[in-house]
Design an enzyme around this catalytic site. Structure first.
Site, PDB file in Angstrom:
ATOM      1  N   HIS A  65     -11.007  -8.649  -4.513  1.00  0.00           N
ATOM      2  CA  HIS A  65     -12.225  -8.193  -3.851  1.00  0.00           C
ATOM      3  C   HIS A  65     -12.606  -9.099  -2.677  1.00  0.00           C
ATOM      4  O   HIS A  65     -13.032  -8.637  -1.620  1.00  0.00           O
ATOM      5  CB  HIS A  65     -13.340  -8.118  -4.900  1.00  0.00           C
ATOM      6  CG  HIS A  65     -14.685  -7.826  -4.331  1.00  0.00           C
ATOM      7  ND1 HIS A  65     -15.727  -8.710  -4.413  1.00  0.00           N
ATOM      8  CD2 HIS A  65     -15.162  -6.747  -3.661  1.00  0.00           C
ATOM      9  CE1 HIS A  65     -16.789  -8.190  -3.823  1.00  0.00           C
ATOM     10  NE2 HIS A  65     -16.475  -7.004  -3.366  1.00  0.00           N
ATOM     11  N   GLU A 102     -10.584  -8.257   0.241  1.00  0.00           N
ATOM     12  CA  GLU A 102     -11.099  -7.024   0.864  1.00  0.00           C
ATOM     13  C   GLU A 102     -12.183  -7.383   1.892  1.00  0.00           C
ATOM     14  O   GLU A 102     -12.199  -6.872   3.015  1.00  0.00           O
ATOM     15  CB  GLU A 102     -11.657  -6.102  -0.229  1.00  0.00           C
ATOM     16  CG  GLU A 102     -12.290  -4.826   0.293  1.00  0.00           C
ATOM     17  CD  GLU A 102     -13.598  -4.507  -0.415  1.00  0.00           C
ATOM     18  OE1 GLU A 102     -14.635  -4.437   0.263  1.00  0.00           O
ATOM     19  OE2 GLU A 102     -13.587  -4.333  -1.656  1.00  0.00           O
ATOM     20  N   HIS A 103     -13.086  -8.284   1.529  1.00  0.00           N
ATOM     21  CA  HIS A 103     -14.119  -8.721   2.482  1.00  0.00           C
ATOM     22  C   HIS A 103     -13.489  -9.433   3.690  1.00  0.00           C
ATOM     23  O   HIS A 103     -13.918  -9.242   4.828  1.00  0.00           O
ATOM     24  CB  HIS A 103     -15.089  -9.689   1.794  1.00  0.00           C
ATOM     25  CG  HIS A 103     -16.139  -9.008   0.983  1.00  0.00           C
ATOM     26  ND1 HIS A 103     -17.487  -9.190   1.208  1.00  0.00           N
ATOM     27  CD2 HIS A 103     -16.058  -8.142  -0.056  1.00  0.00           C
ATOM     28  CE1 HIS A 103     -18.183  -8.476   0.336  1.00  0.00           C
ATOM     29  NE2 HIS A 103     -17.344  -7.834  -0.444  1.00  0.00           N
ATOM     30  N   GLU A 112     -23.249 -10.877  -3.796  1.00  0.00           N
ATOM     31  CA  GLU A 112     -22.908  -9.552  -4.322  1.00  0.00           C
ATOM     32  C   GLU A 112     -22.838  -9.585  -5.846  1.00  0.00           C
ATOM     33  O   GLU A 112     -23.320  -8.678  -6.528  1.00  0.00           O
ATOM     34  CB  GLU A 112     -21.579  -9.074  -3.734  1.00  0.00           C
ATOM     35  CG  GLU A 112     -21.177  -7.693  -4.243  1.00  0.00           C
ATOM     36  CD  GLU A 112     -19.953  -7.124  -3.548  1.00  0.00           C
ATOM     37  OE1 GLU A 112     -19.467  -7.726  -2.574  1.00  0.00           O
ATOM     38  OE2 GLU A 112     -19.486  -6.059  -3.997  1.00  0.00           O
TER      39      GLU A 112
END
Lengths: 451, 447
Positions: A66, A69-70, A146
């Protein structure tokens, strides 16, 4: 303004079926290309999916899929940080990216005239990404925010996190996709780089273009962009098969909340062989029977008739790379307990195991599946997502129709059979939320979540 | 579970946001961009129809001017409950029979209320037997809901429980304080509480339905694989049994709030921050300047100033954005973010500095060009499915926008200047009227 521009925006509300014509190609570097045509509007969805999700992570580095992905928005050797998003925005595009247990995906929705530029940009960051320490240090903070937003302050998320961490022992499905907080705190830019170099290769990726396009043109563009990138050897994936569970696991989570809640997870198979498997289809129908909208048995009997629950849900996803889990969730009604709702939900399954399912109820479920197939045609984006999910999980997008056919073929006896075989205590994990008052003092977090 | 790079606002907000952002178009074509047919049904309901023969299905929305703003004082939550209980029973059918009838034909029905609107939607296959059955049931739920007392008791319990749960969440507390701060005693400032929901009786539901469900207050939006004649029949069938009715009562004007900062202590790991003020109503001449300007400030996904300053440069938040919700009366302008509690004041200072600079200097010419190219270039994405077109039809109908609204939209976006944006923001966002709500760290304002 010129009429030419106007034409670009004209909706083609033409007659004829919208059922997407689908074309497949394989680039020489091993990247699969799927084109789904829908000519109703001059728009296109462009997606690249990587077969790399949190299932591919190892201990101590959870959340890296993840995080990467950022980082994919933080610039390449060709384009500076944020430039990707600026260019897509100036083309009128919408974009986002997502990470799940099984995959990581990137998409843009644009006017069809912007497709070539999107493909250029997306293929550039497949091999040209710059991972700087400076950008990483900022983005890891965003990801921790997040996690706080998504999980730390949400009792229900903490419950689900504990369910997975308890139901799975060996499978990487035990870790949250967003990552454990301490793993995020300890993550380095080198971890991100290692992930990128390991998994971001054309032969580990899938391209889907859906909308008002001609397949041959998409293929030509794909060859000029993604097609130029060399294939790379991919690391072997360890199977990490979940060992059989040998007895009930019961866990409590204390978190600030008012309503108690119980979640139950039963180990069940996921779909592996579209033709030979039977149980996954029957389990799918069983979950619909229990909880598909207001006609499901949970709402009808537990919420409305018995008043034992204020909400009750069932969930099962037969399409997944890792092991299957059949979920039951409920919030007890006023004056009732989580034990009551747990018992009531299991009684519904026991009832199906004993009595089977009446034909009219089965037919009602199937009618809704069939209607949904037509409704699905309204969203080319949703169709593209579904096709990609099948492909990335190891199926073919064209299995879609056959899978629906198999679901429609499920018999009452098959539903009864899975209800009998998979819902014993020994493969069950139960997590109960014990609501804590929201006071000045923070409630103690469950063990393992914080250091 | 799928986790995304950027969290978009909650669904209802997003919808409102899109409806504002939505209606864009590049040029003025000779033919309509979207061939909208409009008429008034014999019942008096206003109808908006687009024929879309590609898929054998139809989408219908019946929108009533019967939103939560019409909840009687001390009975907040009534409009939502009415929406939720339309399918709880009609003469001769209980909730179970209604749900089964719809499921047996694969139809999907929904109902919900916002501040302004009460909306009932229906999605059905267009095969005649299915569509006829779907319409028959839906019509009954609109004209003859029985609101059975036993169902009300149950639903009230469920809502109360959900309210108590929501009350533990920082986002709920923030939203409530924000609504009150912006709107005071105006209906837009009210929200359902345990007391207001406890007070709801069958008579309240029946009365609300009788007073507000009328053809004069209804807009019917239809898109799908049917012809005009069928659409006319559908609109009349769905509204023909309703009383003619009259326009909704006129509500008091929205008064500009005195602004200020309110802090509510909460132990969550993140503070929830909302900053805003009442914005604009539909038809406000500044609408387009504010749309383009807000794109630059906080509306443009990954490229806005707030995103850049708060998230990209400093890593202070996962989610940060701003939006206007135009309503029948001035709806809110909102800046929203969440940040680790320890850095609440740092994040707040960055947001304030960003907003102040924007209000003082306005956007740059380059930023305005980029905003226009996104809004205009992205227009087709806003009408590329039946569902999206249905939302546009409902919006045009409900807010009485002209039929050429879509066609004119791009020109109006293109015409916006830097100076207009600065002037419009100065008119609508007065620093002394900005309300700030912080739920989380610290009970006292920082300054």
């Amino acid at each position: 303004m010129a009429a030419g521009i106007a034409c670009l925006f004209m909706l083609a509300l033409v007659a004829g079926p919208a059922g997407a014509q689908t074309t497949e190609y394989m680039l020489t570097n091993g990247m699969k290309v799927i084109v789904k045509e829908d000519h109703r509007a001059p728009t296109v969805a462009h997606m690249v999916w990587y077969r790399a999700g949190s299932i591919d992570e190892v201990n101590g580095k959870t959340g890296v899929a993840h995080l990467l992905e950022h980082m994919m928005f933080k610039g390449t050797r060709e384009f500076g940080a944020g430039e990707f998003s600026k260019r897509i925005a100036s083309l009128g595009g919408r974009e986002n990216a997502f990470t799940s247990r099984d995959y990581t995906g990137y998409y843009q929705q644009l006017h069809k005239s912007a497709l070539a530029e999107a493909m250029k940009l997306e293929s550039d960051r497949m091999h040209n990404l710059v991972l700087s320490k400076e950008e990483f240090e900022k983005e890891i903070k965003v990801v921790m925010e997040e996690r706080r937003w998504r999980t730390e302050d949400r009792a229900q998320s903490l419950v689900m996190e504990q369910l997975n961490a308890t139901a799975f022992v060996a499978s990487p499905y035990r870790a949250p996709t967003v990552g454990w907080m301490n793993d995020l705190e300890a993550m380095t830019v080198d971890d991100a780089r290692e992930w990128y170099e390991r998994w971001y290769a054309p032969n580990n990726a899938l391209l889907i273009v859906a909308g008002d396009v001609q397949p041959a043109e998409v293929l030509a563009l794909a060859e000029r962009t993604y097609g130029r990138l060399p294939a790379r050897p991919l690391p072997a994936r360890k199977p990490q098969i979940e060992p059989p569970q040998r007895g009930l696991r019961r866990v409590a989570v204390k978190a600030p909340a008012d309503n108690p809640m119980v979640v139950m997870g039963f180990h069940v198979p996921a779909l592996r062989d579209v033709e030979r498997d039977v149980d996954p289809y029957a389990l799918e129908v069983l979950s619909a029977m229990l909880a598909l909208n207001d006609t499901g048995r949970f709402t009808r009997r537990l919420v409305r008739e018995q008043r034992v629950a204020n909400a009750a849900e069932a969930g099962y996803d037969m399409i997944s790379r890792g092991p299957g889990l059949f979920l039951l969730m409920a919030v007890p009604a006023e004056g009732r307990t989580t034990e009551d709702t747990e018992r009531a939900m299991r009684a519904e399954i026991a009832r199906i195991a004993t009595e089977g399912v009446p034909e009219d109820e089965l037919k009602r479920i199937k009618t809704q599946y069939v209607a949904a197939e037509t409704y699905k045609l309204d969203s080319i984006f949703a169709q593209a997502m579904e096709a990609a999910q099948l492909e990335i999980t190891g199926f073919a997008q064209r299995d879609d129709a056959r899978i629906l056919e198999r679901v429609r073929g499920v018999s009452s006896a098959q539903v009864q059979d899975v209800a009998r075989r998979y819902f014993g205590d020994d493969t069950l994990t139960v997590v109960t939320l014990l609501p804590q008052p929201v006071g000045e003092k923070r409630a103690a977090p469950p063990a393992g979540l914080r250091h | 579970m799928l986790i995304t790079r950027f969290p978009f606002p909650s669904v209802s907000r997003l919808l409102a946001f899109l409806m504002f952002a939505v209606l864009t178009l590049a040029a003025m074509p000779a033919r309509a961009v979207l061939p909208i047919e409009h008429w008034t049904a014999p019942s008096g309901a206003r109808v908006y129809f687009v024929r879309a023969p590609a898929i054998p299905m139809v989408d219908i929305a019946v929108v009533f001017d019967a939103g939560a703003r019409l909840d009687p004082p001390a009975k907040s939550g009534l409009a939502s409950l009415v929406a939720g209980m339309l399918d709880a029973g009609v003469p001769g059918m209980d909730e179970e029979a209604i749900a089964r009838t719809l499921a047996d034909i694969g139809a999907q029905r929904g109902a919900s209320a916002t501040d302004d609107r009460l909306t009932v939607t229906l999605r059905s296959l267009t095969s005649e037997a299915e569509l006829a059955a779907a319409l028959r049931v839906t019509e009954r739920t609109l004209s003859a809901p029985t609101f059975p007392a036993a169902v009300l008791t149950r639903e009230r319990e469920r809502i109360l429980q959900a309210l108590r749960e929501a009350q533990t969440k920082p986002e709920t507390l923030a939203q409530q304080a924000f609504s009150s701060g912006l709107y005071g005693s105006h209906p837009y400032g009210r929200y359902a509480t345990e007391a207001s929901v406890q007070a709801l009786q069958v008579a309240d539901l029946t009365d609300f339905h009788k007073r507000h469900f009328s053809a004069a207050r209804a807009v019917v939006a239809i898109i799908g694989d049917i012809d005009r004649a069928r659409a006319e029949a559908i609109a009349q069938q769905l509204t023909g049994q309703l009383p003619k009715g009259q326009a909704a009562p006129v509500l008091p004007a929205v008064v500009r709030p005195s602004g200020g900062e309110r802090r509510i202590a909460h132990p969550a790991s993140q503070s929830h921050l909302l900053i805003g003020t009442p914005g604009i109503a539909w038809g406000d001449p500044d609408q387009f300047a504010l749309l383009v300007g807000n794109y630059v400030l906080g509306g443009g996904g990954f490229v806005s100033r707030l995103y850049g300053e708060v998230r990209e440069k400093r890593g202070l938040a996962y989610s940060v954005y701003s939006y206007f919700i135009p309503n029948l009366q001035p709806g809110p302008f909102v800046i929203s973010l969440q940040t680790q509690r320890e850095q609440t004041d740092t994040a707040l200072a960055v947001v304030r500095e960003t907003l102040t600079r924007f209000l003082r200097d306005g956007p740059t010419e380059a930023e305005v060009q980029a905003a226009k190219s996104n809004l205009v270039g992205g227009f087709p994405l806003r009408i590329d499915s039946n569902r999206k077109i249905l939302d546009n039809l409902a919006n045009i109908g409900f807010n009485r926008l002209p039929l050429d609204y879509l066609e004119r939209w791009p020109d109006r976006v293109q015409a916006v200047t830097v100076e207009q944006i600065r002037a419009a923001f100065a008119r609508h966002l007065k620093p002394e009227s900005l309300v700030t709500v912080v739920v989380g760290a610290g009970a006292q304002p920082a300054r």
